[in-house]
Design an enzyme around this catalytic site. Sequence first.
Site, PDB file in Angstrom:
ATOM      1  N   ASP A 371      20.606  67.477  32.369  1.00  0.00           N
ATOM      2  CA  ASP A 371      21.093  68.781  31.936  1.00  0.00           C
ATOM      3  C   ASP A 371      22.339  69.108  32.762  1.00  0.00           C
ATOM      4  OD1 ASP A 371      21.067  71.321  30.680  1.00  0.00           O
ATOM      5  OD2 ASP A 371      20.133  72.163  32.471  1.00  0.00           O
ATOM      6  N   ASP A 570      16.287  71.747  34.856  1.00  0.00           N
ATOM      7  CA  ASP A 570      15.795  72.815  35.737  1.00  0.00           C
ATOM      8  C   ASP A 570      15.312  74.057  35.012  1.00  0.00           C
ATOM      9  OD1 ASP A 570      18.290  73.817  34.879  1.00  0.00           O
ATOM     10  OD2 ASP A 570      18.458  75.013  36.710  1.00  0.00           O
ATOM     11  N   ASP A 574      14.572  72.925  29.203  1.00  0.00           N
ATOM     12  CA  ASP A 574      14.460  71.492  29.480  1.00  0.00           C
ATOM     13  C   ASP A 574      13.013  70.996  29.423  1.00  0.00           C
ATOM     14  OD1 ASP A 574      17.243  71.151  30.089  1.00  0.00           O
ATOM     15  OD2 ASP A 574      16.866  72.156  31.997  1.00  0.00           O
TER      16      ASP A 574
END
Length: 682
Positions: A371, A570, A574
């Site tokens: 990410d 995080d 996700d």
Amino acid sequence: MATWGCPMHPEVAAEGPGACPKCGMSLEPLEAGGALEPNPELIDMTRRFWVSVVLTLPVLLLSIHDSLLARWLELLLSTPVVLWAGAPFFARAWSSVVSRSPNMFTLIGLGVGVTYLSSFVAVLAPGRLAVYFETAAVITTLVLLGQVLELRARGRTNAAIHSLLELAPKTARRVRADGSEEDVPLADVLPGERLRVRPGEKVPVDGMVVDGSSSVDESMITGEPMPVEKSIGDQLVGATINGTGTLVMEARRVGSATLLAQIVRAVGEASRSRAPVQRLADVASRYFVPFVVGAAAITFVAWLLAGPQPGFEPAILNAVAVLIIACPCALGLATPMSITVASGKGASFGVLFKNAGAIETLRRVDTLVVDKTGTLTQGHPRLTSVLAVDSGSEASIVSLAASLERTSEHALAKAIVDGALESCLPFERVIDFEALPGQGVRGQIGGKSIALGNDALMHALGIDVAPLFGRVEGERAAGGTVTFLAVDGMIAGAFTISDPIKATTPAAIQALQAAGIRIVMLTGDHAASAEKVAAALGIGEVIADVLPDQKAQIVKRLQSEGRFVAVAGDGINDAPALAQANVGIAMGTGTDVAIESADVTLVKGDLRGIVRARRLSEAAMRNIRQNLFFAFVYNALGIPIAAGVLYPAFGIMLSPMIAAAAMSLSSVSVIANALRLRSARI
């Protein structure tokens, strides 16, 4: 409530200390205490061992003189050795029979029991039978020695957990409302209280700096020796060490909620979990004990019929040697000991493994999906510009956006809220708040319908962003992330939020690429902003504007191509991808949902931890394979030798006493090899 468990069989739990009904090993506490308490099992086995030594030595001397008096004295001295000192072995052997789980103590009980009983009969009915009291006593003593050495070594494998516990200070210096100070036990600290941390002291709990500045050594959670500068508003982690300045902090997380407590809990859970490779040892052990008993029976019959006459003595000695040398303890210890040491090693540099399976599989990762926000970047974005459709309304749209985002935990939301706070703007009451993962948020403020989010949300709501398009593209080209605000179905403005790349990220990306790992950036952010960050880091594959469920689908597609995929993220958005990945890696600075969905947590969100964790995974699996090899080869060679395969050619017979010593040393050697992981360079 179960508080004790078996290190080899995680499913076995009990309310107090005892022995595992499956393998006979001593149960261990599931929750580590605040101090390294003496092991009662080790104390008991040590006492039994020394009593056995004192009584066994004269038995050995008496065995030289085969007289009726010597036999009775041997019986008198060896009985407490076998029946008292060896009582735990017989109890565990019987438990294994009752639970239909034959184990090493089944073989020990059979071997020592047969030897002692045949000698007992020989004393009561003197004739041609020989006595083997010295054999029974020596085997018991050597097995006790092996247990003592094993328990000490197992204690060392748990030293990582206790060393972590010992990092926490015992007291904290509380600052009262009137300005006076007092030292209080750490357990008495409550959230919200103010604490003073003087130069050189350990930070007592997790919290935030409210006064002062200093440098803090956070190496206990990051493995990095460079101190971190702290000032008002910065976060502090309990057990880190203050430098030369004085800090006043506000306690936020105390007791079991602190990061240190969570690390200890994670290490303990990982060390008690079972790696997939353990199934090999489990299957082998299930059939191994019946095989050994059969091999001992065949050995006895073969020596009785074909050995030198009278054949009873060599027959029983060789059968007992087979039973003793083949104890599968080393086989059972091969995997769990390495997993325990590896999980503690990982914690020492800020990598927490959720389970043993993650330690085993991380080494196989060939594709890392990352990410952007909070993973590659700092995750502390700042509001850098406000673009309003109507000039002069910047303050108004910031106030609306901040009011809506105040209940969100996303990093971009915090940037807008912080921007409103810095400008002293008011917050309005929000009703019907709704979070749309991967898109944004919406709700009602003052009777108006407010929506705040990315291009996908605006498109889904049918809102035209054309009035701001040109200005927005310029912001994105500079690397900013743009969030749109709509009021009652009309575009009202946009916010540019910038999030710098973490200082450690470039080195981490280079190291991962050098290790042959394919890196894919997968983000819900706009393509222009994502590609700007990717270009700065040398990441060639970028997939932007994706929703949370689409992230999981992309991971699944990569897996269908034969890739072994790890995902690092995080946030809540996700979580689906983390769960779908072969290995999910959460940033410790992220949300609880992401951490719960992941197999590995990087405590400080430093991607360099993945490189070290992958090396640790390789070292741990290499160590486990070595242990399994030693255990299998040991038994493959030991059983035929104990059965007497060398006797026809060389006249060599293996004494049961030597077999007992070899069995004990094999278990200790496996543990000693596992302990080598503590000093492995990764």
